[in-house]
Design an enzyme around this catalytic site. Structure first.
Site, short mmCIF file in Angstrom:
data_model
loop_
_atom_site.label_atom_id
_atom_site.label_comp_id
_atom_site.label_asym_id
_atom_site.label_seq_id
_atom_site.Cartn_x
_atom_site.Cartn_y
_atom_site.Cartn_z
N LYS A 162 6.99 -12.30 55.92
CA LYS A 162 8.03 -11.44 55.32
C LYS A 162 8.55 -12.09 54.04
O LYS A 162 8.65 -13.33 53.96
CB LYS A 162 9.14 -11.26 56.36
CG LYS A 162 10.24 -10.27 56.02
CD LYS A 162 11.17 -10.11 57.24
CE LYS A 162 12.35 -9.19 56.97
NZ LYS A 162 13.20 -9.00 58.17
N SER A 169 14.15 -4.31 59.62
CA SER A 169 13.88 -4.58 58.23
C SER A 169 12.51 -5.21 57.98
O SER A 169 12.05 -5.23 56.84
CB SER A 169 14.96 -5.52 57.67
OG SER A 169 14.91 -6.78 58.29
N SER A 176 15.48 -6.47 63.84
CA SER A 176 14.51 -6.19 62.78
C SER A 176 13.06 -6.54 63.06
O SER A 176 12.18 -6.15 62.31
CB SER A 176 14.93 -6.89 61.49
OG SER A 176 15.86 -6.09 60.83
N1 GLN Z 1 19.39 -2.56 61.60
C1 GLN Z 1 20.05 -3.83 61.45
C2 GLN Z 1 20.79 -3.86 60.10
O1 GLN Z 1 20.81 -2.86 59.48
C3 GLN Z 1 19.06 -4.93 61.65
C4 GLN Z 1 18.77 -5.82 60.52
C5 GLN Z 1 18.02 -7.07 60.91
O2 GLN Z 1 17.78 -7.37 62.07
N2 GLN Z 1 17.68 -7.85 59.88
O3 GLN Z 1 21.39 -4.79 59.67
#
Ligand code: GLN
Length: 485
Positions: free
Chosen positions: A73, A150, A174
């Site tokens: 990532k 994400s 995420s």
């Molecule tokens: N959906 C969560 C957010 O919007 C998850 C983000 C994550 O785990 N990086 O922050």
């Protein structure tokens, strides 16, 4: 035919038997990456990966990662390779050091073939909130459904058969949510188990290194490579590292699983519910004791707002270093304040600005008690409630997501005020730093959905053992949606 659609262990065996070379694997993965139409990549490391494959030292041949192409990532620092976290504010930023995760992967012989797209700086869960736009779900050839985020590029790259290991990060879900939408195995271990050195912080107290594999075995084998104390991350744990593959196939009879009743009750999709309940039956047949347990609905409903306040507050503070001077984009200005204002105005998307406003607002002197401190207290109550369930059970098990992948046309940030407790509940494991894994459960109209299992802190061996029993009972592993199918 190729190898990239296989699991890690199978590719490893082919390498050991000299059926294929690391260079051939890298060339195959790069060709797939370039041909891919799902918008998985920020950067394909073609030259770098080919060079590394040519120079690879085969004294590492026994390592499961030797010669294996992987993706990372884009919020992990990679020395001499552009790293943007899919944000315009980090445009053209090339780090001078690598994150510890990258170092450990490369020391084991893995070859990074690309940096993957993500929701900007890790915030958001749509897979559409990065500066390169939407990343697609390879299970949907019409490109109308999300892969989720994400860690969208990593989830899509493993699901589309480009690489057998994709590194992500998990602050709320995420890795574990896109794993559900993409039919892969997504793990985030205990907070502190893997060094976060060089992972861009979103919300440090919730951030976890996480990753996608195609089987539970592969997931456990990779934790053997990544886990352990790192002097560069003082929050990394001193606890000894186990061999996480060792107990995978031990009998599960007598183990105890709790299903959270309110979360299951909040799911409307009858096919997901039926598949999940069928899997509970399969586990019971293996001797697992399964009980439906209640957690106060108000606490479950509080997970999402608590997460938003705590994570936005930490994000606001952690990302203050993105000021237009130290890294990446710099807009003109006569003073430091002007440069900072102009750069941040141009460099961040609306979603990031909204989160920073929520974070900044909740940290203001006059609001802090009412918002930030209250959210922290609420976090403690949520964690206590789940931990008291885990005092009596080996793991908590629920469907990872209440639906299959949502439509790209749906606006995921719009549901504040009207959200289901089954949608973002997995953040409880980030709040408590608990090890948590999503794995495939079934398909509906060609789109996958997963189950999520969470255990006590540092109880990864037990988590993998139960996850293996689930994988054995569903028979769902090594799932890949090929581009040309
Ligand atoms: N959906 C969560 C957010 O919007 C998850 C983000 C994550 O785990 N990086 O922050």
């Amino acid at each position: 035919m190729g190898y990239m659609h296989l699991g890690l262990l199978d590719i490893h065996e082919a390498l050991i038997k000299n059926k294929v070379t690391p260079l051939e694997l890298v060339l195959e993965a790069i060709e797939l990456a370039k041909k891919g139409t799902n918008n998985c990549f920020e950067y394909i490391c073609e030259k770098e990966a080919i060079e590394k494959a040519k120079k690879l030292d085969d004294s590492k041949k026994d390592n499961i990662l030797y010669g294996i192409p992987i993706v990372v990532k884009d919020n992990y620092s990679t020395k001499d390779i552009p790293t943007t976290a899919s944000s315009n504010i980090l445009k053209d930023y090339v780090p001078i050091f690598s994150s510890e995760v990258v170092n450990r992967l490369e020391e084991a012989g893995a070859i990074i073939i690309g940096k993957t797209t993500m929701d900007e700086l890790g915030m958001g869960g749509s897979g559409s909130a990065g500066h390169l736009g939407t990343t697609y779900n390879p299970w949907d050839k019409t490109k109308t459904h999300r892969i989720g985020g994400s860690s969208c590029g990593s989830a899509s790259a493993i699901a589309s058969g480009i690489v057998p290991l994709a590194i992500g990060s998990d602050t709320g879900d995420s890795v574990r949510k896109p794993a559900s939408y993409g039919a892969s195995v997504g793990l985030k271990p205990t907070w502190g188990r893997i060094s976060r050195f060089g992972l861009f912080p979103f919300a440090a107290s919730l951030d976890h290194v996480g990753y996608f594999t195609r089987s539970v075995y592969d997931s456990a084998a990779i934790l053997n490579v990544l886990a352990g104390r790192d002097e560069k991350d003082y929050s990394s744990s001193f606890k000894p590292v186990e061999d996480y593959t060792k107990k995978l196939n031990e009998p599960v009879a007598g183990k105890r699983i709790a299903v959270i009743k309110e979360i299951v009750d909040a799911i409307n999709d009858q096919d997901i519910l039926a598949t999940f309940k069928n899997n509970l039956e399969q586990l019971r047949q293996r001797g697992v004791v399964i009980d439906f347990v209640s957690i106060d609905y108000k606490l479950l409903k509080a997970i999402y707002p608590t997460y938003i306040i705590v994570s936005s507050a930490e994000a606001t503070s952690n990302n203050a270093n993105l000021d237009g001077v130290k890294f990446g984009l710099r807009e003109p200005g006569k003073t430091y304040e002007e440069i900072l204002k102009n750069t941040r105005t141009k460099g961040f998307s609306k979603l990031i600005k909204r989160r920073f406003i929520i974070g900044g607002y909740s940290l203001l002197k006059e609001n802090r008690e009412e918002l930030f401190v209250r959210a922290q207290k609420c976090r403690r109550l949520i964690v206590d409630a789940f931990n008291s369930v885990l005092d009596k059970f080996d793991a908590i098990y629920c469907p990872a997501t209440p639906t299959v992948a949502p439509l790209i046309s749906s606006n995921l940030e719009a549901f504040i005020g009207d959200y289901s407790i089954a949608d973002d509940y997995m953040a409880f494991a980030n709040m408590g730093g608990l090890p948590s894994i999503t794995l495939p459960l079934g398909f509906k109209d060609g789109l996958p959905f997963g189950g999520n299992l969470t255990a006590k802190a540092f109880d990864e061996s037990n988590l993998f053992n139960l996850a293996q029993a689930i994988e054995d009972s569903t028979g769902l592993k090594d799932l890949v949606a090929k581009e040309d199918e």
